[in-house]
Design an enzyme around this catalytic site. Structure first.
Site, short mmCIF file in Angstrom:
data_model
loop_
_atom_site.label_atom_id
_atom_site.label_comp_id
_atom_site.label_asym_id
_atom_site.label_seq_id
_atom_site.Cartn_x
_atom_site.Cartn_y
_atom_site.Cartn_z
CG MET A 90 -1.99 -1.10 1.11
SD MET A 90 -3.53 -0.74 2.00
CE MET A 90 -2.94 -0.46 3.65
CG PHE A 114 7.95 1.55 -0.41
CD1 PHE A 114 6.73 0.90 -0.30
CD2 PHE A 114 8.52 1.67 -1.67
CE1 PHE A 114 6.08 0.40 -1.41
CE2 PHE A 114 7.88 1.17 -2.79
CZ PHE A 114 6.66 0.53 -2.66
CG HIS A 141 6.96 -1.64 2.45
ND1 HIS A 141 6.82 -0.57 3.29
CD2 HIS A 141 5.73 -2.22 2.37
CE1 HIS A 141 5.56 -0.49 3.70
NE2 HIS A 141 4.88 -1.48 3.17
CD GLU A 188 7.70 -15.01 8.76
OE1 GLU A 188 8.22 -14.83 9.88
OE2 GLU A 188 8.03 -15.95 8.00
CB VAL A 236 12.01 -5.44 8.87
CG1 VAL A 236 13.21 -4.48 8.89
CG2 VAL A 236 12.21 -6.52 7.81
CG MET A 278 10.71 -1.21 10.43
SD MET A 278 11.82 -1.08 9.01
CE MET A 278 13.30 -0.50 9.85
#
Length: 283
Positions: free
Chosen positions: A30, A33, A37, A148, A176, A184
């Site tokens: 979406m 970033f 991403h 995940e 991440v 994030m």
């Protein structure tokens, strides 16, 4: 990097690649970033000859009182970053291109979507499944990568791909994190400096649960009690859910006889944040 805005042009490009024997990798996003991403794009870069990243804020997965209108956007920056990590095509459709007048078809995955985010966001997974299956038909990937952090979403996509006999390999990528251990998320932008420390309760609660399990605790109620106490320690934090679930079926876990998903969602002020980890009892 090529920018494509129409379904027909994207499908034509995908057909050309497939005729040439190219393996297509895909990362649906979406936009707005962050490093999470970009890690997905780097991962699929190693799995495919040609890489497509879509940027589409999907209205079908937002409820009436959610943040569709204010969801952060920065297309120019996104395109620059995607190009820098080796994306070949950015697919950037408008809403009318994906959902033209008269649109009335939706994809619904049951059972695995019922708890957790599906309970508090009842339209969310229908919107996700619908847009992802549409994007799969448009981009025609051989492999697609999902983060995940949205673990229930990953399980839902895998279930949909299996049930609909889609010939696409679905890969997950570990969460991440920011240097302070916050997972994030594009929505982290909403947090004020005062709210940021409150958001860190998520990762601290996960660490505490892992420590409990490492010491031999198997009782889900005991683990969740400590997790909820850590999350609900005052301030503008409200728990949406803190639950133990089977990582494959999303069924509730009481006693941990094997790997279990600890899934968390909280509101920090008005910002909803999620995080999770897999708890693995020692044999």
């Amino acid at each position: 990097m090529r920018i494509i805005e129409t379904v027909s042009e994207m499908q034509q490009q995908a057909d050309d690649w497939r005729r040439a024997g190219k393996r297509i990798g895909f990362v649906p996003t979406m936009g707005y970033f962050h490093e999470g991403h970009l890690m997905l794009m780097r991962k699929v870069r190693g799995e495919a000859d040609m890489v497509v990243a879509s940027i589409f804020v999907n209205p079908a997965q937002f409820g009436p009182n959610e943040d569709l209108a204010t969801y952060p956007r920065d297309l120019d920056r996104d395109l620059r970053l995607a190009g820098e990590v080796g994306v070949d095509v950015a697919f950037v459709p408008q809403v009318g291109e994906m959902y033209p007048d008269g649109y009335q078809t939706y994809v619904e995955v049951t059972k695995v979507t019922a708890p957790l985010c599906g309970r508090s966001r009842p339209l969310f997974f229908r919107g996700v499944a619908t847009v992802v299956v549409k994007l799969f038909h448009i981009v025609k990937p051989h492999v697609a990568v999902f983060g995940e952090k949205d673990y229930q979403q990953l399980v839902t996509i895998r279930r949909m791909v299996k049930d609909l006999n889609l010939d696409i390999e679905i890969l997950g990528h570990p969460i991440v994190r920011e240097p302070d251990d916050l997972a994030m998320s594009s929505r982290n932008k909403y947090l004020t400096p005062e709210q940021r420390p409150l958001a860190l309760r998520l990762s601290r609660a996960l660490k505490a649960a892992r420590a409990r399990v490492a010491l031999g605790e198997r009782n889900g109620s005991v683990i969740l009690k400590e997790v909820k106490e850590l999350l609900d320690a005052g301030g503008e934090v409200r728990i949406d859910y803190a639950e133990l679930r089977d990582p494959a079926t999303m069924e509730e876990v009481g006693s941990m006889d094997g790997p279990s998903l600890l899934a968390l969602a909280v509101f920090v002020g008005t910002t909803r944040l999620i995080d999770n980890c897999i708890l693995r009892p020692a044999a």
